[in-house]
Design an enzyme around this catalytic site. Structure first.
Site, PDB file in Angstrom:
ATOM      1  N   GLY A   1       0.827  -1.175   0.127  1.00  0.00           N
ATOM      2  CA  GLY A   1       0.027   0.197   0.073  1.00  0.00           C
ATOM      3  C   GLY A   1       0.803   1.093   0.025  1.00  0.00           C
TER       4      GLY A   1
ATOM      5  N   GLY B   1       5.734   4.874  -8.556  1.00  0.00           N
ATOM      6  CA  GLY B   1       6.727   3.382  -8.681  1.00  0.00           C
ATOM      7  C   GLY B   1       5.717   2.387  -8.787  1.00  0.00           C
ATOM      8  CG  HIS B   2       3.607   0.904  -5.547  1.00  0.00           C
ATOM      9  ND1 HIS B   2       3.536   1.927  -4.698  1.00  0.00           N
ATOM     10  CD2 HIS B   2       4.015  -0.093  -4.703  1.00  0.00           C
ATOM     11  CE1 HIS B   2       4.154   1.427  -3.625  1.00  0.00           C
ATOM     12  NE2 HIS B   2       4.500   0.363  -3.678  1.00  0.00           N
TER      13      HIS B   2
ATOM     14  CD  GLN C   1       7.551  -7.204   4.072  1.00  0.00           C
ATOM     15  OE1 GLN C   1       6.855  -8.204   3.494  1.00  0.00           O
ATOM     16  NE2 GLN C   1       8.202  -6.661   3.255  1.00  0.00           N
TER      17      GLN C   1
ATOM     18  CG  LEU D   1      -0.518   1.395  -3.908  1.00  0.00           C
ATOM     19  CD1 LEU D   1      -1.777   0.799  -4.612  1.00  0.00           C
ATOM     20  CD2 LEU D   1       0.614   0.435  -3.734  1.00  0.00           C
ATOM     21  CG  HIS D   2       5.221   5.476  -4.808  1.00  0.00           C
ATOM     22  ND1 HIS D   2       5.766   4.613  -5.788  1.00  0.00           N
ATOM     23  CD2 HIS D   2       5.475   4.936  -3.507  1.00  0.00           C
ATOM     24  CE1 HIS D   2       6.628   3.917  -4.946  1.00  0.00           C
ATOM     25  NE2 HIS D   2       6.537   4.018  -3.998  1.00  0.00           N
TER      26      HIS D   2
HETATM   27  O1  PAF Z   1       7.872  -4.931  -1.790  1.00  0.00           O
HETATM   28  C1  PAF Z   1       7.069  -5.100  -1.201  1.00  0.00           C
HETATM   29  O2  PAF Z   1       6.258  -3.921  -0.998  1.00  0.00           O
HETATM   30  C2  PAF Z   1       6.767  -6.173   0.071  1.00  0.00           C
HETATM   31  O3  PAF Z   1       8.074  -6.694   0.498  1.00  0.00           O
HETATM   32  C3  PAF Z   1       6.167  -7.123  -0.706  1.00  0.00           C
HETATM   33  C4  PAF Z   1       6.723  -7.708  -1.995  1.00  0.00           C
HETATM   34  C5  PAF Z   1       4.716  -6.432  -1.161  1.00  0.00           C
HETATM   35  C6  PAF Z   1       5.851  -8.385   0.259  1.00  0.00           C
HETATM   36  O4  PAF Z   1       5.004  -8.121   1.267  1.00  0.00           O
END
Ligand code: PAF
Length: 272
Positions: free
Chosen positions: A27, A32-33, A57, A29-30
């Site tokens: 989420g 880049g996404h 993570q 988002l910008h």
């Molecule tokens: O790059 C990310 O935003 C995250 O590491 C991902 C790939 C969505 C996994 O949670």
């Protein structure tokens, strides 16, 4: 765009879907996404994205809690840019999840000071891949180590999925787009653009790579106010330190904190 707010909502309709290209996100988002969504449009499949801030993570609880959230505008942006499906699972996606151990190269670069980070990334992606069964999945190459680890994981475990990397999108100043940039002041953003300048300087010294060059660039960044986690030149596939540009493609990779904000970036040096 169809939105699924739980795993069960998605599994109920999954069998009716055609082939999918998957763009996972956390989420905030910008562009880049969006560039990854645009890349996905080059393939015939329908596009599915996900928004899930994966606590597995994050090894820093504060970083996890502070992670910027903007669900409404994320949905709007995905819809506007032609995403077909969006999965927004709740925390129960982590229930009984199979834990994946990332290989040793996950301990280099970003893995050095973030133990378990890539285990968490591969664990959640493995869950998503099983659930979605995409034909293609797309990752930004700003997170080059992630891209590499995912690519290798998929080659080993999912012969039916193809991993594609999207180029880093930058502001005019050179600053790589990142959700974390929203946490920087205008002044800090200005300073942060020096990261890319340093990478470009190293690239232009491609024939003269050495430790002294790296040390000088590290000192320069520190002087500007960065706390440098690493600035490394390494083999682009093993991630082992290397200056052997005659024989191997190299990666110049950096992670540095500006205030409380951790920024990463990289540039590839193709072999001479
Ligand atoms: O790059 C990310 O935003 C995250 O590491 C991902 C790939 C969505 C996994 O949670």
């Amino acid at each position: 765009m169809k939105i699924y707010n739980s795993i069960s909502e998605f599994t109920n309709i999954k069998d009716n879907l055609t082939e999918l290209t998957f763009v996972p996100t956390m989420g905030n988002l910008h562009q880049g996404h969006i560039s990854l969504i645009n890349l996905a449009k080059q393939y015939e499949n329908e596009i599915i994205s996900s928004i899930f801030i994966n606590r597995l993570q994050f090894n820093d609880k504060n970083d996890y809690e502070k992670y910027p959230k903007s669900l409404e505008s994320d949905i709007e942006l995905l819809e506007k840019n032609g995403c077909d499906h969006l999965l927004i699972p709740d925390e129960s996606i982590l229930d009984d999840i199979k834990l994946i151990k990332a290989p040793s190269k996950s301990k280099k670069l970003c893995g050095k000071n973030r133990p378990g980070h890539f285990d968490g990334v591969l664990t959640i992606l493995n869950r998503f891949f099983k659930l979605i069964n995409p034909k293609i999945s797309i990752f930004g190459k700003k997170d080059y180590q992630q891209f590499l680890l995912v690519k290798e994981f998929v080659i080993k475990n999912y012969s039916n999925i193809k991993i594609i990397g999207g180029d880093t999108i930058r502001e005019d100043s050179g600053l790589a787009l990142s959700s974390r940039n929203n946490l920087l002041s205008e002044k800090e953003k200005n300073i942060a653009s020096s990261i890319y300048k340093v990478l470009c300087d190293i690239k232009s010294s491609k024939n003269l790579l050495n430790t002294e060059l790296l040390d000088n660039k590290k000192k320069y960044l520190t002087k500007l106010g960065f706390e440098v986690d690493y600035l490394t030149i390494c083999d682009a596939s093993t991630l082992e330190d290397s200056f052997s540009i005659d024989t191997n493609d190299l990666l110049v990779a950096v992670a540095a904190k500006l205030g409380e904000v951790r920024l990463i970036d990289n540039i590839l040096l193709t072999k001479l």
